[in-house]
Write an enzyme that holds these catalytic residues in place. Structure first.
Site, PDB file in Angstrom:
ATOM      1  CG  HIS A   1      -1.866  -1.128   1.306  1.00  0.00           C
ATOM      2  ND1 HIS A   1      -1.535  -2.280   1.974  1.00  0.00           N
ATOM      3  CD2 HIS A   1      -3.105  -1.324   0.801  1.00  0.00           C
ATOM      4  CE1 HIS A   1      -2.537  -3.143   1.878  1.00  0.00           C
ATOM      5  NE2 HIS A   1      -3.496  -2.588   1.173  1.00  0.00           N
TER       6      HIS A   1
ATOM      7  CD  GLU B   1       1.648  -1.642   3.530  1.00  0.00           C
ATOM      8  OE1 GLU B   1       2.006  -0.662   2.847  1.00  0.00           O
ATOM      9  OE2 GLU B   1       0.807  -2.480   3.122  1.00  0.00           O
TER      10      GLU B   1
ATOM     11  NE  ARG C   1     -19.307  17.059  13.992  1.00  0.00           N
ATOM     12  CZ  ARG C   1     -18.082  16.691  14.417  1.00  0.00           C
ATOM     13  NH1 ARG C   1     -17.688  15.437  14.335  1.00  0.00           N
ATOM     14  NH2 ARG C   1     -17.269  17.588  14.915  1.00  0.00           N
TER      15      ARG C   1
ATOM     16  NE  ARG D   1     -20.058  17.960  18.702  1.00  0.00           N
ATOM     17  CZ  ARG D   1     -20.358  16.695  18.370  1.00  0.00           C
ATOM     18  NH1 ARG D   1     -19.399  15.863  18.019  1.00  0.00           N
ATOM     19  NH2 ARG D   1     -21.611  16.281  18.379  1.00  0.00           N
TER      20      ARG D   1
HETATM   21  N1  URA Z   1     -11.725  15.379  14.081  1.00  0.00           N
HETATM   22  C1  URA Z   1     -12.705  14.620  14.599  1.00  0.00           C
HETATM   23  O1  URA Z   1     -12.623  13.397  14.583  1.00  0.00           O
HETATM   24  N2  URA Z   1     -13.780  15.242  15.113  1.00  0.00           N
HETATM   25  C2  URA Z   1     -13.927  16.574  15.136  1.00  0.00           C
HETATM   26  O2  URA Z   1     -14.948  17.086  15.607  1.00  0.00           O
HETATM   27  C3  URA Z   1     -12.886  17.352  14.587  1.00  0.00           C
HETATM   28  C4  URA Z   1     -11.796  16.727  14.070  1.00  0.00           C
END
Ligand code: URA
Length: 261
Positions: free
Chosen positions: A15, A85, A173, A227
């Site tokens: 890869h 790898e 989300r 968040r």
């Molecule tokens: N990376 C993630 O996994 N989540 C986020 O909210 C921002 C960057």
């Protein structure tokens, strides 16, 4: 023809298209191939070694330390391939350089997070170890990252991150049309109540594989989302995370040299 158990193309890993001995022990691991030349921009020597699919590898030298950067792609499947790898090619010290979604108000956009361990909500590490096995960063790598952040005057937070293979629903989300199954509801609050600092997507895999194989790993991430405050700004803090990661390699290299003599 090569063995199906260890596929190579010519003499190169299937890869990453890198050969044995072609990478130094210290490898930075961004997810995005586009970040590899940005990381290498601070090196005094840099050249592209290989580029295939999501995997771009540069090798070079930073403040005298031999260094490489390989992109892993997003999530655990391609990340486990990259780590396997790279180990085969000669690496033994990994620093993930990425972005993260903070779960706590005090982590401002653009701050960096240094991971000490990762909640294993990835997929690939389950094939390597039972869920009770911890995904821990190596203490020397964590210490080098903290020292680098201090030296560079970068605002940083140290603690546990959570790695998920799903950026949307797996990080609570809502998906398409607002889709959010019952098991994804409350993830943010649950992790916050457990003291977890942030979400990201690759460290659990890197830390688990590194521990199993006796290698060293750590992670530094730019907080591009929060968040709690519901803010997002792509790329903010990424330059700082890169500076900290490069500097940590120099610190580790100096330590390793001193410990050898
Ligand atoms: N990376 C993630 O996994 N989540 C986020 O909210 C921002 C960057």
């Amino acid at each position: 023809m090569s063995s199906a158990k260890r596929p190579v193309v010519g003499e190169k890993a299937y890869h990453l298209l890198i050969g044995r001995g072609e990478v130094p022990r210290y490898v930075l691991l961004p997810g995005d191939p586009g970040r590899v030349p940005k990381i290498a921009a601070a090196w005094e020597e840099a050249r592209e070694l290989a580029r295939n699919r999501e995997f771009t590898t540069y090798v070079g030298r930073y403040k005298g330390a031999p260094i490489a950067a390989t992109s892993t792609g997003i999530g655990s499947g391609s990340t486990a391939i990259a780590v396997e790898e790279l180990l085969w090619a000669g690496a033994d010290t990994f620093i993930r350089v990425g972005t993260t979604g903070a779960l706590r108000r005090e982590i401002r956009l653009g701050d960096v997070v240094i991971g000490t361990a990762a909640v294993r909500w990835d997929g690939a590490s389950r094939w390597y170890a039972p869920p009770e096995y911890p995904a821990v960063a190596h203490w020397r790598v964590v210490s080098a990252l903290v020292e680098a952040a201090e030296a560079l005057g970068v605002r940083y937070h140290v603690g546990v991150v959570a790695s998920t293979d799903s950026f949307y629903v797996g990080q609570e989300r809502p998906g398409h049309g607002g889709f959010l199954p019952p098991w994804a509801k409350g993830l943010v609050d649950t992790l916050r109540s457990l003291g977890v600092l942030s979400f990201e997507m690759e460290s659990a895999t890197i830390f688990t594989l590194a521990s199993i194989y006796g290698a060293r790993a750590g992670g530094v991430y730019a907080a591009i989302a929060n968040r709690e405050t519901d803010e997002f700004a792509a790329e903010v803090g990424v330059e700082d995370a890169i500076r900290v990661a490069n500097e940590a390699v120099k610190i580790l290299h100096d330590l390793d040299q001193a410990n050898r003599s």
